[in-house]
Design an enzyme around this catalytic site. Structure first.
Site, short mmCIF file in Angstrom:
data_model
loop_
_atom_site.label_atom_id
_atom_site.label_comp_id
_atom_site.label_asym_id
_atom_site.label_seq_id
_atom_site.Cartn_x
_atom_site.Cartn_y
_atom_site.Cartn_z
N GLY A 49 0.84 -1.19 0.00
CA GLY A 49 0.00 0.00 0.00
C GLY A 49 0.87 1.23 0.00
CD GLN A 54 3.93 5.43 2.63
OE1 GLN A 54 2.86 4.94 2.31
NE2 GLN A 54 5.02 4.70 2.86
CB CYS A 103 6.94 1.31 6.45
SG CYS A 103 6.23 2.87 5.89
CG LEU A 104 7.04 0.96 0.15
CD1 LEU A 104 6.06 1.36 -0.95
CD2 LEU A 104 8.18 0.14 -0.45
CG HIS A 145 1.25 0.08 7.40
ND1 HIS A 145 2.37 -0.43 8.01
CD2 HIS A 145 1.68 1.02 6.52
CE1 HIS A 145 3.45 0.20 7.53
NE2 HIS A 145 3.06 1.07 6.62
CD GLU A 146 -0.56 1.76 3.22
OE1 GLU A 146 -0.23 2.95 3.08
OE2 GLU A 146 0.29 0.84 3.27
CG HIS A 149 1.53 5.73 6.11
ND1 HIS A 149 2.75 6.20 6.52
CD2 HIS A 149 1.77 4.47 5.66
CE1 HIS A 149 3.68 5.27 6.34
NE2 HIS A 149 3.11 4.20 5.82
#
Ligand code: ZN
Length: 192
Positions: A49, A54, A103-104, A145-146, A149
């Site tokens: 995601g 981000q 996480c990216l 998680h998303e 963010h």
């Protein structure tokens, strides 16, 4: 479509709350381009995601998509492309599960977080149509998680036991086999 640079931990934009979009702003070509770029960027990075924070944008948009055999998260069950605008993710039931996450925007670390095992997800799609869905297990974790963010929260904040932090390389060496067994059991028991 453009693959955008992904903002890394330490950039304040990851700590800000993304703001809701109006119907008019969602329909604008600029926002529709941003959605295309989020999808492209997520796919190029093999993420599960990606949230707009981000890529340094504070519109309240996140995308989730998991294809079979994702190289970062091969144990995650597939999730069709879901574009969420102004999402609300609410846990239901008392059960929590331990999920090892990455996480990216946190390129070197993984860690174990407690997530609600089941969530109700309410969002607008890119055409402004409202959806209400239930997600379970590892997929529920991805949606949480998303959503985090978009509220300026990183998985790092939710790691209760810092001894679970590991680089991806050391996780592969010491933690992956055991976690993948647990992940398979979660998928079998809870589905997605
Ligand atoms: Zn992330």
């Amino acid at each position: 479509m453009t693959v955008l640079p992904i903002v890394q931990v330490g950039d304040p934009v990851l700590r800000e709350r993304a703001r809701e979009l109006s119907a008019e702003e969602l329909a604008s070509p600029d926002t529709q381009h941003l959605i295309d770029d989020l999808i492209e960027t997520k796919r190029a990075a093999n993420g599960a995601g990606l949230a707009a924070n981000q890529v340094g944008d504070l519109r309240r948009i996140a995308v989730v998509e998991v294809t079979e055999g994702n190289p970062r998260y091969p144990y995650k069950p597939p999730v069709p492309l879901t574009v969420m605008v102004n999402p609300v993710v609410e846990p239901f039931g008392d059960e929590t599960i331990a999920i090892n996450e990455g996480c990216l925007s946190v390129p070197t670390l993984r860690g174990t977080v407690e997530r609600a095992a089941s969530v109700r997800v309410r969002y607008l799609d890119r055409d402004g149509k409202e959806h209400v869905e239930e997600r379970r297990g590892l997929t529920a974790g991805t949606f949480q998680h998303e959503f985090d963010h978009l509220n300026g929260v990183l998985f790092l904040d939710r790691v209760r036991d810092p001894s679970t932090f590991a680089t991806w390389e050391e996780f592969d060496r010491h933690g992956r086999a055991e976690f993948e067994r647990e992940a398979r059991a979660i998928v079998q028991r809870l589905g997605s």
